[in-house]
Write an enzyme that holds these catalytic residues in place. Structure first.
Site, PDB file in Angstrom:
ATOM      1  N   TRP A  61     -52.732  17.744  47.411  1.00 51.05           N
ATOM      2  CA  TRP A  61     -53.876  17.556  46.151  1.00 51.05           C
ATOM      3  C   TRP A  61     -52.824  18.061  44.936  1.00 51.05           C
ATOM      4  O   TRP A  61     -52.600  19.634  44.812  1.00 51.05           O
ATOM      5  CB  TRP A  61     -54.937  16.952  46.409  1.00 51.05           C
ATOM      6  CG  TRP A  61     -55.813  17.779  47.049  1.00 51.05           C
ATOM      7  CD1 TRP A  61     -55.120  19.080  47.456  1.00 51.05           C
ATOM      8  CD2 TRP A  61     -56.981  18.395  47.001  1.00 51.05           C
ATOM      9  NE1 TRP A  61     -56.706  20.106  47.700  1.00 51.05           N
ATOM     10  CE2 TRP A  61     -57.724  19.405  47.435  1.00 51.05           C
ATOM     11  CE3 TRP A  61     -58.126  17.062  45.508  1.00 51.05           C
ATOM     12  CZ2 TRP A  61     -59.179  19.571  47.144  1.00 51.05           C
ATOM     13  CZ3 TRP A  61     -59.147  17.799  45.915  1.00 51.05           C
ATOM     14  CH2 TRP A  61     -59.629  18.970  46.398  1.00 51.05           C
ATOM     15  N   ASN A  62     -52.949  17.700  43.618  1.00 51.33           N
ATOM     16  CA  ASN A  62     -52.310  17.972  42.355  1.00 51.33           C
ATOM     17  C   ASN A  62     -53.835  17.873  41.549  1.00 51.33           C
ATOM     18  O   ASN A  62     -54.641  16.798  41.864  1.00 51.33           O
ATOM     19  CB  ASN A  62     -51.488  17.965  41.957  1.00 51.33           C
ATOM     20  CG  ASN A  62     -50.051  17.731  43.103  1.00 51.33           C
ATOM     21  OD1 ASN A  62     -49.905  18.750  43.616  1.00 51.33           O
ATOM     22  ND2 ASN A  62     -50.219  16.464  43.649  1.00 51.33           N
ATOM     23  N   HIS A  73     -49.921   3.776  27.714  1.00 51.00           N
ATOM     24  CA  HIS A  73     -51.243   3.748  27.668  1.00 51.00           C
ATOM     25  C   HIS A  73     -52.121   2.654  26.627  1.00 51.00           C
ATOM     26  O   HIS A  73     -51.433   2.489  26.540  1.00 51.00           O
ATOM     27  CB  HIS A  73     -51.028   5.125  27.390  1.00 51.00           C
ATOM     28  CG  HIS A  73     -50.549   5.169  26.431  1.00 51.00           C
ATOM     29  ND1 HIS A  73     -49.373   6.390  25.594  1.00 51.00           N
ATOM     30  CD2 HIS A  73     -51.406   5.627  24.318  1.00 51.00           C
ATOM     31  CE1 HIS A  73     -49.437   6.281  24.814  1.00 51.00           C
ATOM     32  NE2 HIS A  73     -50.815   5.650  23.746  1.00 51.00           N
ATOM     33  N   ASP A  75     -54.547   2.264  23.950  1.00 49.90           N
ATOM     34  CA  ASP A  75     -54.867   3.085  21.911  1.00 49.90           C
ATOM     35  C   ASP A  75     -56.267   1.587  21.834  1.00 49.90           C
ATOM     36  O   ASP A  75     -56.273   0.168  22.231  1.00 49.90           O
ATOM     37  CB  ASP A  75     -54.125   2.892  21.571  1.00 49.90           C
ATOM     38  CG  ASP A  75     -53.782   3.250  21.021  1.00 49.90           C
ATOM     39  OD1 ASP A  75     -52.470   3.928  22.067  1.00 49.90           O
ATOM     40  OD2 ASP A  75     -52.024   3.270  20.353  1.00 49.90           O
ATOM     41  N   HIS A  79     -59.259   5.087  18.805  1.00 53.52           N
ATOM     42  CA  HIS A  79     -58.356   6.183  18.425  1.00 53.52           C
ATOM     43  C   HIS A  79     -57.798   6.345  16.692  1.00 53.52           C
ATOM     44  O   HIS A  79     -57.481   7.530  16.180  1.00 53.52           O
ATOM     45  CB  HIS A  79     -56.717   5.803  18.589  1.00 53.52           C
ATOM     46  CG  HIS A  79     -56.108   6.292  18.581  1.00 53.52           C
ATOM     47  ND1 HIS A  79     -55.846   7.841  18.901  1.00 53.52           N
ATOM     48  CD2 HIS A  79     -54.698   6.094  18.342  1.00 53.52           C
ATOM     49  CE1 HIS A  79     -54.499   7.961  18.701  1.00 53.52           C
ATOM     50  NE2 HIS A  79     -53.870   6.852  18.078  1.00 53.52           N
TER      51      HIS A  79
END
Ligand code: MN
Length: 256
Positions: A61-62, A73, A75, A79
């Site tokens: 895992w990280n 992504h 917005d 934002h």
């Protein structure tokens, strides 16, 4: 519920095709570069915790580090300063994350002019061919997705700043205030043109769209595989409390 059975049957049989509009997320994912004195966001990164070793013998895992506005992504209205009293990314109703989408293709124009700006007349011409804009997403196809594996080409900066396509000021104002679209989705690093820092107002797509409570989607992949109309978009940002945006998985459903 037969409507869901029909839907799943359509996906299984291929009558509904699922196209992933999400760019791979790694340390190589291009990230917007603002000029001084502005502060920039991090690139995405992984920090390994354990990998079947003494730190964790049976598991890998990280931890991750990322900006909210990295890779494909979403917005949220909050934002931008014009949307500061609007929704954060955790507050966007789930129902609004499934919506129709249409594609306006300006690939040829953007190949000739990397600073190409979408005009109201372009959208009006599109509507004459395809019908009215939906209460949904307008996806702006520019061909920029083909550059995503090369950050230099993707950001396309010179001594005069970044040169990437976007929206004309009046078009951004019109889409925000006079059209039913709930958001604009782009292939580039941000919804605004590379040169939009110099516009009046600066970054008009952010200013008008987010100020109107609408949304943005950036760094979309596979937009060239979409038809002009007849798309259902599923947008899945993380519900980051107080978040201004989030990396998102974006799936398009189409009828092949
Ligand atoms: Mn963003």
């Amino acid at each position: 519920m037969s409507v869901l059975s029909d839907f799943l049957g359509g996906v299984t049989a291929g009558a509904i095709e699922v196209i992933d509009l999400t760019a791979a997320l790694s340390e190589h994912t291009p990230v917007i570069q603002l000029p001084p004195p502005f502060v920039n966001t991090k690139h995405f990164s992984l920090q390994e915790i354990s990998r079947y070793d003494e730190r964790g013998p049976a598991w890998y895992w990280n931890d991750i580090a990322t900006g909210e506005h990295v890779g494909t992504h979403f917005d949220a209205p909050v934002h931008w300063v014009t949307g500061k009293d609007g929704l954060d990314v955790s507050q966007v109703p789930a129902k609004q994350l499934i919506a129709p989408a249409v594609v306006i293709d300006k690939t040829a124009e953007c190949a000739r002019d990397p600073d190409y700006l979408l005009q109201i007349a372009d959208v009006e011409a599109w509507q004459r061919d395809h019908g009215p804009l939906p209460t949904g997403w307008l996806l702006y196809r520019t061909g920029w997705g083909a550059r995503v594996d090369d950050e230099r080409a993707f950001l396309n900066s010179s001594e005069t700043g970044p040169h990437t396509p976007g929206l004309a000021v009046e078009c951004a104002r019109w889409l925000a205030s006079e059209s039913p679209v709930v958001g604009i989705g782009v292939e580039t690093v941000g919804t605004d043109a590379g040169a939009a820092h110099s516009f009046d107002p600066p970054f008009p797509c952010h200013a008008f769209m987010l100020g109107a409570g609408k949304f943005g989607l950036t760094q979309l992949a596979n937009v060239d595989r979409l038809p002009a109309t007849g798309i259902v978009l599923i947008v899945a940002p993380l519900p980051i409390v107080r978040g201004s945006g989030s990396p998102a998985r974006v799936l398009a459903l189409v009828s092949p």
